[in-house]
Design a protein around this motif. Structure first.
Motif, PDB file in Angstrom:
ATOM      1  N   ILE A 132       0.831  -1.214   0.000  1.00  0.00           N
ATOM      2  CA  ILE A 132       0.000   0.000   0.000  1.00  0.00           C
ATOM      3  C   ILE A 132       0.861   1.259   0.000  1.00  0.00           C
ATOM      4  O   ILE A 132       0.620   2.199  -0.767  1.00  0.00           O
ATOM      5  CB  ILE A 132      -0.953  -0.005   1.210  1.00  0.00           C
ATOM      6  N   SER A 133       1.879   1.291   0.850  1.00  0.00           N
ATOM      7  CA  SER A 133       2.677   2.513   0.997  1.00  0.00           C
ATOM      8  C   SER A 133       3.548   2.805  -0.222  1.00  0.00           C
ATOM      9  O   SER A 133       3.961   3.949  -0.436  1.00  0.00           O
ATOM     10  CB  SER A 133       3.561   2.412   2.245  1.00  0.00           C
ATOM     11  N   GLY A 134       3.827   1.786  -1.039  1.00  0.00           N
ATOM     12  CA  GLY A 134       4.688   2.009  -2.192  1.00  0.00           C
ATOM     13  C   GLY A 134       3.957   2.205  -3.504  1.00  0.00           C
ATOM     14  O   GLY A 134       4.591   2.425  -4.549  1.00  0.00           O
ATOM     15  N   LEU A 135       2.626   2.171  -3.467  1.00  0.00           N
ATOM     16  CA  LEU A 135       1.848   2.255  -4.708  1.00  0.00           C
ATOM     17  C   LEU A 135       2.154   3.510  -5.517  1.00  0.00           C
ATOM     18  O   LEU A 135       2.273   3.466  -6.748  1.00  0.00           O
ATOM     19  CB  LEU A 135       0.348   2.198  -4.386  1.00  0.00           C
ATOM     20  N   HIS A 136       2.276   4.646  -4.874  1.00  0.00           N
ATOM     21  CA  HIS A 136       2.477   5.914  -5.579  1.00  0.00           C
ATOM     22  C   HIS A 136       3.943   6.361  -5.589  1.00  0.00           C
ATOM     23  O   HIS A 136       4.262   7.421  -6.116  1.00  0.00           O
ATOM     24  CB  HIS A 136       1.607   7.001  -4.943  1.00  0.00           C
ATOM     25  N   LEU A 137       4.828   5.552  -4.999  1.00  0.00           N
ATOM     26  CA  LEU A 137       6.239   5.921  -4.943  1.00  0.00           C
ATOM     27  C   LEU A 137       7.090   5.116  -5.918  1.00  0.00           C
ATOM     28  O   LEU A 137       8.111   5.593  -6.399  1.00  0.00           O
ATOM     29  CB  LEU A 137       6.775   5.738  -3.518  1.00  0.00           C
ATOM     30  N   VAL A 138       6.673   3.893  -6.205  1.00  0.00           N
ATOM     31  CA  VAL A 138       7.389   3.042  -7.159  1.00  0.00           C
ATOM     32  C   VAL A 138       6.404   2.651  -8.254  1.00  0.00           C
ATOM     33  O   VAL A 138       5.531   1.802  -8.040  1.00  0.00           O
ATOM     34  CB  VAL A 138       7.954   1.784  -6.473  1.00  0.00           C
ATOM     35  N   SER A 139       6.541   3.264  -9.406  1.00  0.00           N
ATOM     36  CA  SER A 139       5.578   3.048 -10.491  1.00  0.00           C
ATOM     37  C   SER A 139       6.147   2.202 -11.618  1.00  0.00           C
ATOM     38  O   SER A 139       5.591   2.171 -12.714  1.00  0.00           O
ATOM     39  CB  SER A 139       5.128   4.407 -11.053  1.00  0.00           C
ATOM     40  N   TYR A 140       7.235   1.497 -11.370  1.00  0.00           N
ATOM     41  CA  TYR A 140       7.857   0.676 -12.409  1.00  0.00           C
ATOM     42  C   TYR A 140       7.146  -0.671 -12.525  1.00  0.00           C
ATOM     43  O   TYR A 140       6.591  -1.185 -11.557  1.00  0.00           O
ATOM     44  CB  TYR A 140       9.342   0.457 -12.093  1.00  0.00           C
ATOM     45  N   SER A 141       7.182  -1.238 -13.737  1.00  0.00           N
ATOM     46  CA  SER A 141       6.575  -2.564 -13.935  1.00  0.00           C
ATOM     47  C   SER A 141       7.368  -3.601 -13.147  1.00  0.00           C
ATOM     48  O   SER A 141       8.577  -3.479 -12.961  1.00  0.00           O
ATOM     49  CB  SER A 141       6.570  -2.927 -15.425  1.00  0.00           C
ATOM     50  N   GLY A 142       6.692  -4.638 -12.726  1.00  0.00           N
ATOM     51  CA  GLY A 142       7.358  -5.679 -11.952  1.00  0.00           C
ATOM     52  C   GLY A 142       7.386  -5.405 -10.466  1.00  0.00           C
ATOM     53  O   GLY A 142       8.018  -6.154  -9.709  1.00  0.00           O
ATOM     54  N   TYR A 143       6.698  -4.337 -10.048  1.00  0.00           N
ATOM     55  CA  TYR A 143       6.641  -4.002  -8.623  1.00  0.00           C
ATOM     56  C   TYR A 143       5.202  -3.994  -8.150  1.00  0.00           C
ATOM     57  O   TYR A 143       4.293  -3.562  -8.860  1.00  0.00           O
ATOM     58  CB  TYR A 143       7.264  -2.633  -8.354  1.00  0.00           C
ATOM     59  N   LEU A 144       4.997  -4.471  -6.947  1.00  0.00           N
ATOM     60  CA  LEU A 144       3.708  -4.392  -6.273  1.00  0.00           C
ATOM     61  C   LEU A 144       3.949  -3.516  -5.043  1.00  0.00           C
ATOM     62  O   LEU A 144       4.360  -3.993  -3.996  1.00  0.00           O
ATOM     63  CB  LEU A 144       3.231  -5.785  -5.869  1.00  0.00           C
ATOM     64  N   GLY A 145       3.717  -2.217  -5.201  1.00  0.00           N
ATOM     65  CA  GLY A 145       4.148  -1.281  -4.171  1.00  0.00           C
ATOM     66  C   GLY A 145       5.666  -1.282  -4.124  1.00  0.00           C
ATOM     67  O   GLY A 145       6.332  -1.090  -5.149  1.00  0.00           O
ATOM     68  N   PHE A 146       6.212  -1.531  -2.939  1.00  0.00           N
ATOM     69  CA  PHE A 146       7.671  -1.623  -2.796  1.00  0.00           C
ATOM     70  C   PHE A 146       8.205  -3.029  -3.084  1.00  0.00           C
ATOM     71  O   PHE A 146       9.422  -3.246  -3.068  1.00  0.00           O
ATOM     72  CB  PHE A 146       8.096  -1.225  -1.374  1.00  0.00           C
ATOM     73  N   ILE A 147       7.339  -3.990  -3.316  1.00  0.00           N
ATOM     74  CA  ILE A 147       7.758  -5.391  -3.476  1.00  0.00           C
ATOM     75  C   ILE A 147       8.207  -5.661  -4.909  1.00  0.00           C
ATOM     76  O   ILE A 147       7.447  -5.445  -5.856  1.00  0.00           O
ATOM     77  CB  ILE A 147       6.611  -6.348  -3.107  1.00  0.00           C
ATOM     78  N   ASN A 148       9.435  -6.121  -5.086  1.00  0.00           N
ATOM     79  CA  ASN A 148       9.942  -6.521  -6.389  1.00  0.00           C
ATOM     80  C   ASN A 148       9.459  -7.942  -6.669  1.00  0.00           C
ATOM     81  O   ASN A 148       9.925  -8.899  -6.038  1.00  0.00           O
ATOM     82  CB  ASN A 148      11.478  -6.461  -6.404  1.00  0.00           C
ATOM     83  N   LEU A 149       8.524  -8.086  -7.589  1.00  0.00           N
ATOM     84  CA  LEU A 149       7.851  -9.367  -7.810  1.00  0.00           C
ATOM     85  C   LEU A 149       8.778 -10.434  -8.383  1.00  0.00           C
ATOM     86  O   LEU A 149       8.703 -11.603  -8.000  1.00  0.00           O
ATOM     87  CB  LEU A 149       6.641  -9.167  -8.734  1.00  0.00           C
ATOM     88  N   GLN A 150       9.648 -10.035  -9.320  1.00  0.00           N
ATOM     89  CA  GLN A 150      10.543 -11.027  -9.932  1.00  0.00           C
ATOM     90  C   GLN A 150      11.507 -11.601  -8.905  1.00  0.00           C
ATOM     91  O   GLN A 150      11.672 -12.825  -8.809  1.00  0.00           O
ATOM     92  CB  GLN A 150      11.331 -10.409 -11.083  1.00  0.00           C
ATOM     93  N   ILE A 151      12.131 -10.723  -8.127  1.00  0.00           N
ATOM     94  CA  ILE A 151      13.076 -11.195  -7.113  1.00  0.00           C
ATOM     95  C   ILE A 151      12.349 -12.031  -6.070  1.00  0.00           C
ATOM     96  O   ILE A 151      12.832 -13.095  -5.657  1.00  0.00           O
ATOM     97  CB  ILE A 151      13.801 -10.002  -6.456  1.00  0.00           C
ATOM     98  N   ALA A 152      11.167 -11.577  -5.632  1.00  0.00           N
ATOM     99  CA  ALA A 152      10.420 -12.310  -4.619  1.00  0.00           C
ATOM    100  C   ALA A 152      10.028 -13.704  -5.111  1.00  0.00           C
ATOM    101  O   ALA A 152      10.125 -14.689  -4.366  1.00  0.00           O
ATOM    102  CB  ALA A 152       9.172 -11.527  -4.217  1.00  0.00           C
ATOM    103  N   ALA A 153       9.596 -13.796  -6.379  1.00  0.00           N
ATOM    104  CA  ALA A 153       9.179 -15.088  -6.928  1.00  0.00           C
ATOM    105  C   ALA A 153      10.353 -16.055  -7.037  1.00  0.00           C
ATOM    106  O   ALA A 153      10.243 -17.236  -6.673  1.00  0.00           O
ATOM    107  CB  ALA A 153       8.531 -14.881  -8.301  1.00  0.00           C
ATOM    108  N   LEU A 154      11.482 -15.560  -7.546  1.00  0.00           N
ATOM    109  CA  LEU A 154      12.664 -16.419  -7.680  1.00  0.00           C
ATOM    110  C   LEU A 154      13.180 -16.879  -6.324  1.00  0.00           C
ATOM    111  O   LEU A 154      13.520 -18.052  -6.131  1.00  0.00           O
ATOM    112  CB  LEU A 154      13.766 -15.677  -8.442  1.00  0.00           C
ATOM    113  N   LEU A 155      13.234 -15.952  -5.360  1.00  0.00           N
ATOM    114  CA  LEU A 155      13.718 -16.297  -4.029  1.00  0.00           C
ATOM    115  C   LEU A 155      12.788 -17.311  -3.355  1.00  0.00           C
ATOM    116  O   LEU A 155      13.251 -18.244  -2.691  1.00  0.00           O
ATOM    117  CB  LEU A 155      13.828 -15.045  -3.162  1.00  0.00           C
ATOM    118  N   SER A 156      11.483 -17.131  -3.531  1.00  0.00           N
ATOM    119  CA  SER A 156      10.519 -18.029  -2.890  1.00  0.00           C
ATOM    120  C   SER A 156      10.582 -19.434  -3.476  1.00  0.00           C
ATOM    121  O   SER A 156      10.574 -20.432  -2.733  1.00  0.00           O
ATOM    122  CB  SER A 156       9.099 -17.468  -3.044  1.00  0.00           C
TER     123      SER A 156
END
Length: 262
Positions: free
Chosen positions: A199-223
């Protein structure tokens, strides 16, 4: 390509630390992701927030999967988990709300200070390396201690193992039992943290591949790699003697401290 291989390798390592130390990935993921993002000029100002946010997302999968495996094996200390988990959840909500108002650099130095304090406490105060006689958690320790664990863990994106493991250790728990409890106790921190950072990163990080402050690609690979690491640790790594287990735990904390400081 090299970066992807490195992320997978680190993810595999976090799975191992989840099983052996209850870290859920936080103490490995935060400094690692911070180093990657801080080299990207467009995102460097938010590097620590992205690292903490991505760590909380990874912890949901790592700690959740490890907790499920322990539940199936009948190794979850239910009497220890409740009501401690509820106080940690309350603290986690407060910690994630507080983190939204702190600057990136402040969170980084709080992370370093937290590691220093934990190492000094475990080395200089009796009750960690040498396990004392078993005793129950008092009501004050469960309430005040659980809330404090939730606040600090959510604020820094480290789960709660670095506070819950020493706490339970000083109450006479074997390292294996401390770790079994640490993973489910990290789940409320991970869930509350991930939602808040989104929620807090929605308007601060507007790049593709991010969910707010969460980097989706890195999170998926790490998980994904973390799940493989969990299976490897559970079936391929032999049981470690209790005192040696405690020493390795502190050594890993020192390595993470050096990585974040340097």
């Amino acid at each position: 390509m090299n970066e992807i291989v490195l992320i997978v390798a680190v993810g595999f390592a976090t799975g191992i630390t989840t099983v052996l130390f209850g870290f859920g990935g936080g103490f490995v993921v935060v400094p690692f992701v911070y180093q990657i993002i801080s080299r990207q000029p467009a995102l460097s100002l938010h590097a620590m927030h992205i690292a903490v946010a991505t760590s909380t997302a990874v912890m949901i999968f790592n700690a959740g999967w490890a907790s499920f495996q322990n539940w199936r094996a009948g190794r979850l200390p239910v009497n220890t988990l409740f009501p401690l988990v509820w106080f940690i959840a309350v603290g986690a909500v407060a910690g994630t709300l507080l983190a939204r108002w702190l600057a990136d650099g402040v969170v980084r130095w709080l992370f370093i200070g937290y590691l220093l304090f934990t190492l000094a406490d475990c080395l200089m105060r009796k009750g960690f390396l040498d396990r004392p006689a078993a005793r129950r958690l008092s009501g004050l320790t469960t309430g005040a201690g659980g809330t404090a664990i939730g606040v600090v863990a959510a604020l820094l994106g480290v789960g709660g193992s670095v506070m819950t493991v020493p706490l339970l250790r000083r109450h006479g728990y074997a390292m294996r039992d401390c770790v079994s409890a640490a993973n489910p106790l990290s789940l409320p921190v991970a869930i509350c943290g991930a939602v808040t950072w989104y929620i807090s990163g929605l308007h601060l990080v507007s790049y593709s591949g991010y969910l707010g402050f969460i980097n989706l690609q890195i999170a998926a690979l790490l998980s994904a790699a973390g799940c493989l690491g969990i299976l490897f640790a559970r079936y391929a790594i032999p049981t470690v003697a209790d005192r040696l287990h405690a020493r390795i735990y502190l050594l890993l904390l020192l390595i993470v401290l050096l990585a974040m400081t340097l």
